[in-house]
Design an enzyme around this catalytic site. Structure first.
Site, PDB file in Angstrom:
ATOM      1  N   ASN A  57      -4.658  -3.972  18.517  1.00 35.79           N
ATOM      2  CA  ASN A  57      -3.339  -4.586  18.661  1.00 35.79           C
ATOM      3  C   ASN A  57      -2.279  -3.683  18.034  1.00 35.79           C
ATOM      4  OD1 ASN A  57      -1.146  -6.363  18.672  1.00 35.79           O
ATOM      5  ND2 ASN A  57      -1.845  -7.440  16.823  1.00 35.79           N
ATOM      6  N   ARG A  76       0.814  -1.226   0.000  1.00 33.27           N
ATOM      7  CA  ARG A  76       0.000   0.000   0.000  1.00 33.27           C
ATOM      8  C   ARG A  76       0.845   1.274   0.000  1.00 33.27           C
ATOM      9  NH1 ARG A  76      -3.771  -0.871   4.807  1.00 33.27           N
ATOM     10  NH2 ARG A  76      -4.814   1.029   4.105  1.00 33.27           N
TER      11      ARG A  76
HETATM   12  C1  UD1 Z   1      -0.728  -6.097  11.913  1.00 27.67           C
HETATM   13  C2  UD1 Z   1      -1.492  -7.026  12.853  1.00 27.67           C
HETATM   14  C3  UD1 Z   1      -2.675  -6.271  13.449  1.00 27.67           C
HETATM   15  C4  UD1 Z   1      -2.189  -5.013  14.140  1.00 27.67           C
HETATM   16  C5  UD1 Z   1      -1.328  -4.150  13.202  1.00 27.67           C
HETATM   17  C6  UD1 Z   1      -0.638  -3.059  13.997  1.00 27.67           C
HETATM   18  C7  UD1 Z   1      -1.306  -9.378  12.170  1.00 27.67           C
HETATM   19  C8  UD1 Z   1      -1.954 -10.494  11.406  1.00 27.67           C
HETATM   20  N1  UD1 Z   1      -1.959  -8.190  12.150  1.00 27.67           N
HETATM   21  O1  UD1 Z   1      -1.550  -5.771  10.800  1.00 27.67           O
HETATM   22  O2  UD1 Z   1      -3.360  -7.087  14.390  1.00 27.67           O
HETATM   23  O3  UD1 Z   1      -3.295  -4.275  14.618  1.00 27.67           O
HETATM   24  O4  UD1 Z   1      -0.285  -4.938  12.595  1.00 27.67           O
HETATM   25  O5  UD1 Z   1       0.071  -2.174  13.177  1.00 27.67           O
HETATM   26  O6  UD1 Z   1      -0.276  -9.598  12.780  1.00 27.67           O
HETATM   27  N2  UD1 Z   1       5.575  -8.765   7.954  1.00 27.67           N
HETATM   28  C9  UD1 Z   1       6.530  -9.709   7.632  1.00 27.67           C
HETATM   29  N3  UD1 Z   1       6.156 -10.790   6.886  1.00 27.67           N
HETATM   30  C10 UD1 Z   1       4.885 -10.980   6.458  1.00 27.67           C
HETATM   31  C11 UD1 Z   1       3.907 -10.008   6.797  1.00 27.67           C
HETATM   32  C12 UD1 Z   1       4.281  -8.911   7.561  1.00 27.67           C
HETATM   33  O7  UD1 Z   1       7.687  -9.559   7.993  1.00 27.67           O
HETATM   34  O8  UD1 Z   1       4.636 -11.997   5.813  1.00 27.67           O
HETATM   35  C13 UD1 Z   1       5.977  -7.582   8.764  1.00 27.67           C
HETATM   36  C14 UD1 Z   1       5.818  -6.262   8.029  1.00 27.67           C
HETATM   37  O9  UD1 Z   1       7.040  -5.848   7.420  1.00 27.67           O
HETATM   38  C15 UD1 Z   1       5.408  -5.308   9.136  1.00 27.67           C
HETATM   39  C16 UD1 Z   1       4.761  -6.191  10.174  1.00 27.67           C
HETATM   40  O10 UD1 Z   1       5.139  -7.518   9.886  1.00 27.67           O
HETATM   41  O11 UD1 Z   1       6.544  -4.674   9.700  1.00 27.67           O
HETATM   42  C17 UD1 Z   1       3.219  -6.085  10.175  1.00 27.67           C
HETATM   43  O12 UD1 Z   1       2.711  -6.416   8.891  1.00 27.67           O
HETATM   44  P1  UD1 Z   1       1.562  -5.575   8.206  1.00 27.67           P
HETATM   45  O13 UD1 Z   1       1.312  -6.188   6.875  1.00 27.67           O
HETATM   46  O14 UD1 Z   1       1.848  -4.147   8.265  1.00 27.67           O
HETATM   47  O15 UD1 Z   1       0.314  -5.944   9.146  1.00 27.67           O
HETATM   48  P2  UD1 Z   1      -0.969  -5.048   9.469  1.00 27.67           P
HETATM   49  O16 UD1 Z   1      -1.982  -5.279   8.429  1.00 27.67           O
HETATM   50  O17 UD1 Z   1      -0.575  -3.669   9.747  1.00 27.67           O
END
Ligand code: UD1
Ligand code: MG
Length: 459
Positions: free
Chosen positions: A182, A21
């Site tokens: 969260n 995004r």
């Molecule tokens: C996530 C949380 C949500 C929380 C929010 C807070 C989950 C499923 N959801 O959603 O509950 O309210 O953050 O900001 O955990 N990442 C990886 N590998 C992946 C996916 C993500 O390393 O496969 C990392 C991303 O780089 C990021 C973080 O994990 O730093 C969170 O991922 P993001 O896709 O931003 O999750 P949100 O939709 O924001």
């Protein structure tokens, strides 16, 4: 609340998500707030929050992210998550790190740059009451997109009994009414965290492995989970450019309040932009519309006038900079020295009391104390291939519109005549004149005018 004896704390920072995004060719966590990457903010937090070992999970083809970790947290172990299959999958990419660790585990997201060390310590301390996991939550004004914390009552001030986390996409209309969200930061004090994570599936709206599902799994096994409430301002997770701008705004507001609390006057605080590491002394005055890039320190009683741009520079006590000045990396403006309007300084030292008051470029140079650089002076430091240095001795006077062609040395107390192009060294206390000698022709202009107008009349 009892405070347990310090135990090893492994921090796992998740930085592998592409952040679609953001609509960017740059990985999301490499975008910057106050001149430092989102990842850099979180690594700094991990370092000050009691971490004894850290692991960072990165995506494949993210060399810049790896370099950032090596640079900022050389002791951290980097793990690669080959496919971005969700936050639980990302933690499992650090399986080897978890296997070799006995102690608490802290999971943080690299897209959440504003959380403070105090908040993280409070979260870890919440485990002392017997919970096996503590989740950092916050009450959101607009909860859209965040996972919702499903709780059933308070255990203590700001600590709730946590039943499950429901992701926004999977939440029922009733669950979407919950404003307790969260932040992504979770602290675990549980045996076999790996086997818990291995039970997480992909039966949800995104088809991803959600780390947040670990809560329901733990509750199902009768383990205790708590949610610790923090302030919303810290918890912003950056998923879009609009979020990035909000995070920048929060950071700047904190930095402005901090600078003022430390004794600086900001005439219009909202227009002063700090970097993550700007240092500002006491009784400094900063006029409106000033921008600080990384690596700037401002000594006591210095004045930074309006519309100045400083990066990688130090301004010492009582010095004056601007208005409309540009200090680039390696600029050191000594005590009481003065850099005036439309003056650019790069990789140059101005000793105590030296001045360049108007319209000048000073690059790769050393300017001795009380030297005066006249308006329009250019230090010609670059020949198209190499950079060369200029030395200006103490007390030297460089007349207006001079060009000093480097490498060149101007001795102490020397005078450079205005408009000179200086290509040879000048001895101390000498005058250097390097411009065409002036010739005056009496009456020439009147004769010229008469001749030309008679020609014109004949046409
Ligand atoms: C996530 C949380 C949500 C929380 C929010 C807070 C989950 C499923 N959801 O959603 O509950 O309210 O953050 O900001 O955990 N990442 C990886 N590998 C992946 C996916 C993500 O390393 O496969 C990392 C991303 O780089 C990021 C973080 O994990 O730093 C969170 O991922 P993001 O896709 O931003 O999750 P949100 O939709 O924001
Ligand atoms: Mg996020």
């Amino acid at each position: 609340m009892t405070i347990s004896s310090p135990r090893p704390l492994l921090t796992i920072v998740l930085a592998a998500g592409k952040g679609m995004r953001m609509k960017s060719d740059v990985p999301k966590v490499m975008h910057r707030v106050a001149g430092r990457t989102l990842l850099g903010h979180v690594l700094a937090l991990a370092a000050t929050a009691g971490t004894s070992a850290s692991a960072v999970v990165v995506g494949p083809d993210m060399p810049a992210v790896r370099t950032e970790v090596t640079h900022l947290a050389p002791a951290a172990v980097v793990f690669e998550q080959t496919q971005q299959r969700g936050t639980a999958d990302a933690v499992l990419a650090a399986r080897q790190g978890l296997q070799g660790h006995s102690g608490d585990v802290l999971v943080m997201f690299a897209d959440t740059p504003l959380i403070t060390a105090d908040t993280v310590r409070r979260l870890v301390r919440a485990l002392d009451q017997g919970a096996e996991v503590a989740v950092l939550g916050f009450h959101a004004k607009d909860a859209t997109g965040y996972g919702r914390l499903v709780t059933d009552g308070l255990l203590a001030a700001g600590v709730a009994n946590l039943l499950a986390i429901r992701e926004h996409k999977d939440a029922t209309p009733a669950e979407r009414q919950i404003d307790f969200c969260n932040s992504g930061v979770m602290a675990f004090r549980t045996p076999n965290l790996l086997s818990l994570l291995d039970q997480i599936g992909t039966n949800n709206a995104s088809g991803e492995y959600y780390l947040t599902d670990v809560i329901a799994i733990m509750r199902g096994q009768g383990r205790r989970a708590v949610a610790v409430a923090g302030v919303e301002e810290e918890m912003l997770g950056v998923n879009t450019r609009a979020h990035l701008a909000v995070a920048e705004g929060v950071f700047q507001r904190r930095a402005r309040v901090h600078a003022m609390a430390e004794g600086a006057t900001l005439i219009d605080p909202d227009t002063v932009w700090f970097a993550f590491d700007t240092r500002v002394g006491r009784d400094v005055v900063i006029e409106p519309n000033v921008f600080f890039g990384p690596g700037v320190s401002i000594g006591d009683r210095a004045i930074i006038r309006a519309h100045s741009h400083l990066t990688g520079a130090s301004v010492e006590a009582g010095a004056e900079v601007g208005p409309f000045a540009r200090l680039r990396p390696g600029a050191r403006i000594g005590e009481g020295a003065k850099i005036g309007n439309f003056v650019e300084v790069k990789n140059a030292v101005f000793e105590r009391g030296a001045k360049a008051n108007h319209l000048a470029y000073i690059g790769d140079a050393h300017v001795g104390s009380k030297a005066n650089i006249g308006a329009g002076t250019i230090f010609c430091n670059y020949d198209g291939f190499f950079k060369h240095r200029t030395e200006v001795g103490a007390g030297a006077f460089i007349g207006s519109n001079a060009s000093l062609v480097a490498p060149v040395r101007i001795g102490e107390g020397a005078f450079i005549a205005s408009g000179s192009v200086i290509t040879k060294n000048v001895d101390a206390d000498s005058l250097a004149l390097a411009r065409a000698v002036q010739e005056n022709r009496p009456g020439w202009a009147a004769k010229f005018r008469a001749l030309m107008s008679s020609r014109k009349n004949k046409r």
